[in-house]
Design a protein around this motif. Structure first.
Motif, mmCIF file in Angstrom:
data_model
loop_
_atom_site.group_PDB
_atom_site.id
_atom_site.type_symbol
_atom_site.label_atom_id
_atom_site.label_comp_id
_atom_site.label_asym_id
_atom_site.label_seq_id
_atom_site.Cartn_x
_atom_site.Cartn_y
_atom_site.Cartn_z
ATOM 1 N N LEU A 121 0.831 -1.206 0.000
ATOM 2 C CA LEU A 121 0.000 0.000 0.000
ATOM 3 C C LEU A 121 0.868 1.260 0.000
ATOM 4 C CD1 LEU A 121 -2.759 -1.075 2.556
ATOM 5 C CD2 LEU A 121 -3.053 -0.749 0.096
ATOM 6 N N ALA A 122 1.981 1.201 0.730
ATOM 7 C CA ALA A 122 2.877 2.351 0.761
ATOM 8 C C ALA A 122 3.592 2.547 -0.574
ATOM 9 C CB ALA A 122 3.890 2.195 1.887
ATOM 10 N N LEU A 123 3.924 1.452 -1.249
ATOM 11 C CA LEU A 123 4.642 1.542 -2.518
ATOM 12 C C LEU A 123 3.724 1.805 -3.699
ATOM 13 C CD1 LEU A 123 7.173 -1.416 -2.115
ATOM 14 C CD2 LEU A 123 7.604 1.031 -1.809
ATOM 15 N N ASN A 124 2.419 1.653 -3.494
ATOM 16 C CA ASN A 124 1.466 1.858 -4.585
ATOM 17 C C ASN A 124 1.120 3.343 -4.722
ATOM 18 O OD1 ASN A 124 -0.267 1.084 -6.682
ATOM 19 N ND2 ASN A 124 -2.020 0.950 -5.303
ATOM 20 N N SER A 125 2.125 4.139 -4.903
ATOM 21 C CA SER A 125 1.943 5.575 -5.059
ATOM 22 C C SER A 125 2.958 6.094 -6.053
ATOM 23 C CB SER A 125 2.111 6.300 -3.708
ATOM 24 O OG SER A 125 3.381 6.020 -3.153
ATOM 25 N N LYS A 126 2.596 7.141 -6.758
ATOM 26 C CA LYS A 126 3.453 7.706 -7.785
ATOM 27 C C LYS A 126 4.299 8.826 -7.207
ATOM 28 C CE LYS A 126 0.201 6.519 -11.476
ATOM 29 N NZ LYS A 126 -0.651 7.027 -12.584
ATOM 30 N N VAL A 127 5.307 8.435 -6.450
ATOM 31 C CA VAL A 127 6.247 9.398 -5.894
ATOM 32 C C VAL A 127 7.656 8.979 -6.285
ATOM 33 C CG1 VAL A 127 4.752 10.002 -3.962
ATOM 34 C CG2 VAL A 127 6.378 8.125 -3.714
#
Length: 320
Positions: A121-127
Motif C-alpha cells: 500500500l505504501a509503494l502503490n503511489s506515484k512518488v
C-alpha cells in the motif's frame, strides 16, 4: 416377413455405414488435433518423466523407508510397519515439535502477508524513489538463506553482535537470543518474516495495480472514505492474490530449513517437523527410518492443508 438380402446388397449397404463411421472418426480426431497431441507429448513427456523420477519416486521410497528400522549408513534394515509413526506420536517431543511448527507457520505466514500488504500500500503511489524502494524490499527474498542467517546471527549475538553493542550503549543487557529456546524462536521468526515480506509485498503490489480504478473513483465520488474503500472494495478484489499468497507462503514456511539450520544448529526451541527430520537422520541419532516417518507426517499435513485451501477457502475468493 423380413426380406432377405444377398451378399452383394449387404456389402453395398454396409459400406456407407463403415464409411460414415470412418468419416466421423476423422472428424472427431482430425489431423491437426493428432499433430497437437503428439507435439504436446514431445514437449511434456520429458518433464513428466523428470517429475516422476525426481519427485514421486523419492516420495514412494521415503514412504517405504518410514516402515523400516534403519540406521543411516547401515547395510541392513528391519521392517517394523507403523512402529516409527507410533513412536513419534507417543514421544514427549511430538507435541513440542508440532506446536513449534504451528507457531512458526502461523506467525511467518500472517506476519509476512500483513506487513507485505502494508508495504505494498505504501509503494502503490506515484512518488519519486518507489522503484528503488520496491527493489530494496524485494532484495532479501532472493538472497541466500545461509547468507541472511549468518548476517542476522552476527546482529543477534549476545556477546559481540550489533544489537548487543547498541543495548550496552544504552546501559541494557543483551537478551540471550541464541541460548534461550523461547528467544531463539523469536529470533528466527523475525528474520524469516523480514526475508519473505518482500515477496508478499511485490505480489500484493501487482494485485493493487490491477484493480479497476473506475470502481475506486466511483466510490470516492460517492463519499466513501479511504478506510471504507480499502475494506469494502480493495480487500475483496484482492482475494485471489491473498489466496495465492496464503497457499505459497504456508507451504514455504512448513518447509523452512536454511535459516533454522544456520541460526540454531541444535534446533533448541526451533525444531519444526522438517528440521526434526533432519536432526533425526543426520544428527547424533542416524535414525533414517524414523526421520522418514516424520517426513511423511509433514507431507500428509501439507497435502491436507492444500486440499482444504483449494476446496473451502477458494469459495470465498472473488474473481473479477
Amino acid at each position: 416377413m423380413t426380406p432377405q438380402l444377398t451378399d452383394r446388397q449387404a456389402t453395398t449397404r454396409a459400406a456407407p455405414a463403415s464409411g460414415t463411421h470412418a468419416a466421423a472418426s476423422r472428424k472427431r480426431w482430425p489431423g491437426r488435433a493428432r499433430r497437437d497431441f503428439f507435439t504436446f507429448l514431445a514437449l511434456a513427456l520429458p518433464n513428466l518423466l523428470l517429475i516422476a523420477v525426481f519427485t514421486y519416486l523419492p516420495l514412494l521410497n521415503n514412504i517405504y523407508y518410514s516402515t523400516l528400522n534403519w540406521t543411516l549408513g547401515s547395510a541392513s534394515a528391519t521392517v517394523v510397519g507403523m512402529e516409527n509413526y507410533v513412536t513419534f506420536f507417543t514421544s514427549a517431543d511430538a507435541g513440542k515439535v508440532l506446536g513449534t511448527t504451528a507457531v512458526f507457520t502461523a506467525v511467518t505466514v500472517g506476519g509476512s502477508m500483513v506487513l507485505g500488504l502494508l508495504v505494498a500500500l505504501a509503494l502503490n503511489s506515484k512518488v519519486r524513489g518507489t522503484t528503488f524502494a520496491r527493489s530494496a524490499v524485494f532484495a532479501p527474498y532472493v538472497l541466500s538463506g545461509v547468507g541472511v542467517g549468518l548476517v542476522w546471527l552476527f546482529i543477534f549475538d549476545p556477546g559481540y553482535g550489533v544489537l548487543a553493542w547498541i543495548l550496552r550503549g544504552l546501559g541494557q543487557q543483551s537478551p540471550q537470543w541464541i541460548n534461550d529456546p523461547r528467544l531463539s524462536l523469536v529470533m528466527v521468526l523475525v528474520v524469516y518474516v523480514w526475508k519473505n515480506l518482500g515477496y508478499c509485498a511485490v505480489v500484493f503490489l501487482a494485485g493493487l495495480q490491477s484493480l479497476p480504478q473506475d470502481v475506486m473513483e466511483a466510490a470516492s465520488l460517492d463519499g466513501a472514505s479511504s478506510y471504507r474503500r480499502f475494506v469494502s472494495i480493495t480487500l475483496p478484489l484482492l482475494s485471489p492474490t491473498t489466496f495465492f499468497l496464503l497457499i505459497t507462503t504456508m507451504l514455504s514456511s512448513l518447509q523452512a530449513f536454511d535459516l533454522i539450520r544456520i541460526m540454531t544448529p541444535l534446533g533448541s526451541g526451533t525444531s519444526t517437523l522438517i528440521y526434526e527430520a533432519y536432526l533425526q537422520a543426520f544428527g547424533a541419532y542416524n535414525r533414517a527410518g524414523y526421520s522418514a516417518a516424520i517426513s511423511v507426517v509433514l507431507f500428509a499435513i501439507l497435502l491436507v492443508i492444500t486440499v482444504i485451501q483449494l476446496r473451502f477457502v477458494e469459495r470465498k475468493v472473488h474473481y473479477s
